[in-house]
Design a protein around this motif. Structure first.
Motif, PDB file in Angstrom:
ATOM      1  N   PRO A   1      42.001   2.990 -47.043  1.00  0.00           N
ATOM      2  CA  PRO A   1      41.774   2.928 -48.516  1.00  0.00           C
ATOM      3  C   PRO A   1      40.550   2.389 -48.774  1.00  0.00           C
ATOM      4  O   PRO A   1      40.031   2.747 -49.949  1.00  0.00           O
ATOM      5  CB  PRO A   1      42.859   1.509 -48.698  1.00  0.00           C
ATOM      6  CG  PRO A   1      43.091   0.922 -47.633  1.00  0.00           C
ATOM      7  CD  PRO A   1      43.242   2.095 -46.467  1.00  0.00           C
ATOM      8  N   LYS A   2      39.740   1.987 -47.891  1.00  0.00           N
ATOM      9  CA  LYS A   2      38.372   1.152 -48.207  1.00  0.00           C
ATOM     10  C   LYS A   2      37.531   2.507 -48.388  1.00  0.00           C
ATOM     11  O   LYS A   2      36.543   2.595 -49.300  1.00  0.00           O
ATOM     12  CB  LYS A   2      38.136   0.374 -47.209  1.00  0.00           C
ATOM     13  CG  LYS A   2      36.340  -0.377 -47.598  1.00  0.00           C
ATOM     14  CD  LYS A   2      36.270  -1.501 -46.192  1.00  0.00           C
ATOM     15  CE  LYS A   2      34.955  -2.017 -46.697  1.00  0.00           C
ATOM     16  NZ  LYS A   2      34.881  -3.032 -45.619  1.00  0.00           N
ATOM     17  N   ILE A   3      37.656   3.505 -47.487  1.00  0.00           N
ATOM     18  CA  ILE A   3      36.818   4.819 -47.519  1.00  0.00           C
ATOM     19  C   ILE A   3      37.231   5.589 -48.863  1.00  0.00           C
ATOM     20  O   ILE A   3      36.400   5.922 -49.337  1.00  0.00           O
ATOM     21  CB  ILE A   3      37.163   5.611 -46.173  1.00  0.00           C
ATOM     22  CG1 ILE A   3      36.662   4.770 -45.131  1.00  0.00           C
ATOM     23  CG2 ILE A   3      36.396   7.058 -46.219  1.00  0.00           C
ATOM     24  CD1 ILE A   3      35.165   4.523 -44.825  1.00  0.00           C
ATOM     25  N   GLY A   4      38.705   5.495 -49.163  1.00  0.00           N
ATOM     26  CA  GLY A   4      39.053   6.526 -50.208  1.00  0.00           C
ATOM     27  C   GLY A   4      38.600   5.893 -51.613  1.00  0.00           C
ATOM     28  O   GLY A   4      37.869   6.661 -52.295  1.00  0.00           O
ATOM     29  N   ALA A   5      38.356   4.378 -51.571  1.00  0.00           N
ATOM     30  CA  ALA A   5      37.734   3.856 -52.752  1.00  0.00           C
ATOM     31  C   ALA A   5      36.183   4.117 -52.898  1.00  0.00           C
ATOM     32  O   ALA A   5      35.719   4.299 -54.051  1.00  0.00           O
ATOM     33  CB  ALA A   5      38.152   2.253 -52.714  1.00  0.00           C
ATOM     34  N   MET A   6      35.693   3.950 -51.662  1.00  0.00           N
ATOM     35  CA  MET A   6      34.209   4.240 -51.793  1.00  0.00           C
ATOM     36  C   MET A   6      33.813   5.711 -52.289  1.00  0.00           C
ATOM     37  O   MET A   6      32.933   6.027 -52.928  1.00  0.00           O
ATOM     38  CB  MET A   6      33.768   3.969 -50.343  1.00  0.00           C
ATOM     39  CG  MET A   6      33.669   2.507 -50.102  1.00  0.00           C
ATOM     40  SD  MET A   6      32.360   2.114 -48.592  1.00  0.00           S
ATOM     41  CE  MET A   6      33.502   2.710 -47.139  1.00  0.00           C
ATOM     42  N   LEU A   7      34.612   6.595 -51.567  1.00  0.00           N
ATOM     43  CA  LEU A   7      34.580   8.046 -52.132  1.00  0.00           C
ATOM     44  C   LEU A   7      34.705   8.275 -53.382  1.00  0.00           C
ATOM     45  O   LEU A   7      34.196   9.088 -54.603  1.00  0.00           O
ATOM     46  CB  LEU A   7      35.368   9.035 -51.128  1.00  0.00           C
ATOM     47  CG  LEU A   7      34.677   9.258 -49.624  1.00  0.00           C
ATOM     48  CD1 LEU A   7      35.889   9.673 -48.814  1.00  0.00           C
ATOM     49  CD2 LEU A   7      33.727  10.035 -49.720  1.00  0.00           C
ATOM     50  N   ILE A   8      35.701   7.615 -54.140  1.00  0.00           N
ATOM     51  CA  ILE A   8      36.113   7.669 -55.564  1.00  0.00           C
ATOM     52  C   ILE A   8      35.027   7.287 -56.342  1.00  0.00           C
ATOM     53  O   ILE A   8      34.359   7.761 -57.202  1.00  0.00           O
ATOM     54  CB  ILE A   8      37.338   6.931 -55.964  1.00  0.00           C
ATOM     55  CG1 ILE A   8      38.626   7.561 -55.374  1.00  0.00           C
ATOM     56  CG2 ILE A   8      37.439   6.736 -57.268  1.00  0.00           C
ATOM     57  CD1 ILE A   8      39.086   8.879 -55.756  1.00  0.00           C
ATOM     58  N   GLY A   9      34.058   6.025 -55.976  1.00  0.00           N
ATOM     59  CA  GLY A   9      32.940   5.445 -56.543  1.00  0.00           C
ATOM     60  C   GLY A   9      31.879   6.486 -56.393  1.00  0.00           C
ATOM     61  O   GLY A   9      31.061   6.836 -57.432  1.00  0.00           O
ATOM     62  N   ALA A  10      31.818   7.302 -55.464  1.00  0.00           N
ATOM     63  CA  ALA A  10      30.809   8.087 -54.996  1.00  0.00           C
ATOM     64  C   ALA A  10      31.196   9.273 -56.006  1.00  0.00           C
ATOM     65  O   ALA A  10      29.992   9.932 -56.636  1.00  0.00           O
ATOM     66  CB  ALA A  10      30.907   8.749 -53.480  1.00  0.00           C
ATOM     67  N   ALA A  11      32.410   9.860 -56.035  1.00  0.00           N
ATOM     68  CA  ALA A  11      32.570  10.778 -57.027  1.00  0.00           C
ATOM     69  C   ALA A  11      32.317  10.673 -58.398  1.00  0.00           C
ATOM     70  O   ALA A  11      31.908  11.304 -59.192  1.00  0.00           O
ATOM     71  CB  ALA A  11      34.015  11.189 -56.898  1.00  0.00           C
ATOM     72  N   LEU A  12      32.372   9.199 -58.900  1.00  0.00           N
ATOM     73  CA  LEU A  12      31.914   8.879 -60.340  1.00  0.00           C
ATOM     74  C   LEU A  12      30.418   9.010 -60.490  1.00  0.00           C
ATOM     75  O   LEU A  12      30.120   9.377 -61.392  1.00  0.00           O
ATOM     76  CB  LEU A  12      32.443   7.442 -60.602  1.00  0.00           C
ATOM     77  CG  LEU A  12      34.131   7.498 -60.693  1.00  0.00           C
ATOM     78  CD1 LEU A  12      34.495   5.823 -60.838  1.00  0.00           C
ATOM     79  CD2 LEU A  12      34.658   8.213 -61.917  1.00  0.00           C
ATOM     80  N   LEU A  13      30.063   8.561 -59.576  1.00  0.00           N
ATOM     81  CA  LEU A  13      28.317   8.680 -59.436  1.00  0.00           C
ATOM     82  C   LEU A  13      27.890  10.046 -59.375  1.00  0.00           C
ATOM     83  O   LEU A  13      27.210  10.230 -60.437  1.00  0.00           O
ATOM     84  CB  LEU A  13      27.771   8.063 -58.302  1.00  0.00           C
ATOM     85  CG  LEU A  13      27.776   6.407 -58.409  1.00  0.00           C
ATOM     86  CD1 LEU A  13      27.341   6.085 -56.905  1.00  0.00           C
ATOM     87  CD2 LEU A  13      26.955   5.930 -59.561  1.00  0.00           C
TER      88      LEU A  13
END
Length: 73
Positions: free
Chosen positions: A33-45
């Protein structure tokens, strides 16, 4: 067309965002989940700044490789 223009085109932003969202879904499915959340943040960026999104995705990949094998179990 320069590289900066190409990376900031609407199509490149869309592809980059969708790719990161798909990768985040796979990470959540693998139990990361930590990696998934970071990737969602990167997608938003990447929706706003494609280059920043790509750079953050690269950093997330490095983070994933550097951590011990038992960290995601």
């Amino acid at each position: 067309m320069g590289l900066g223009k190409l990376l900031n085109s609407p199509g490149a932003k869309r592809i980059s965002t969708l790719s990161m969202i798909a990768e985040a879904a796979f990470a959540f499915r693998r139990g990361e989940p930590k990696i998934g959340a970071m990737l969602i943040g990167a997608a938003l960026l990447s929706m706003r700044w494609s280059v920043v999104g790509l750079a953050s995705e690269g950093l997330i990949r490095l983070y994933r490789r550097k951590r011990p094998l038992y960290a995601h179990q």
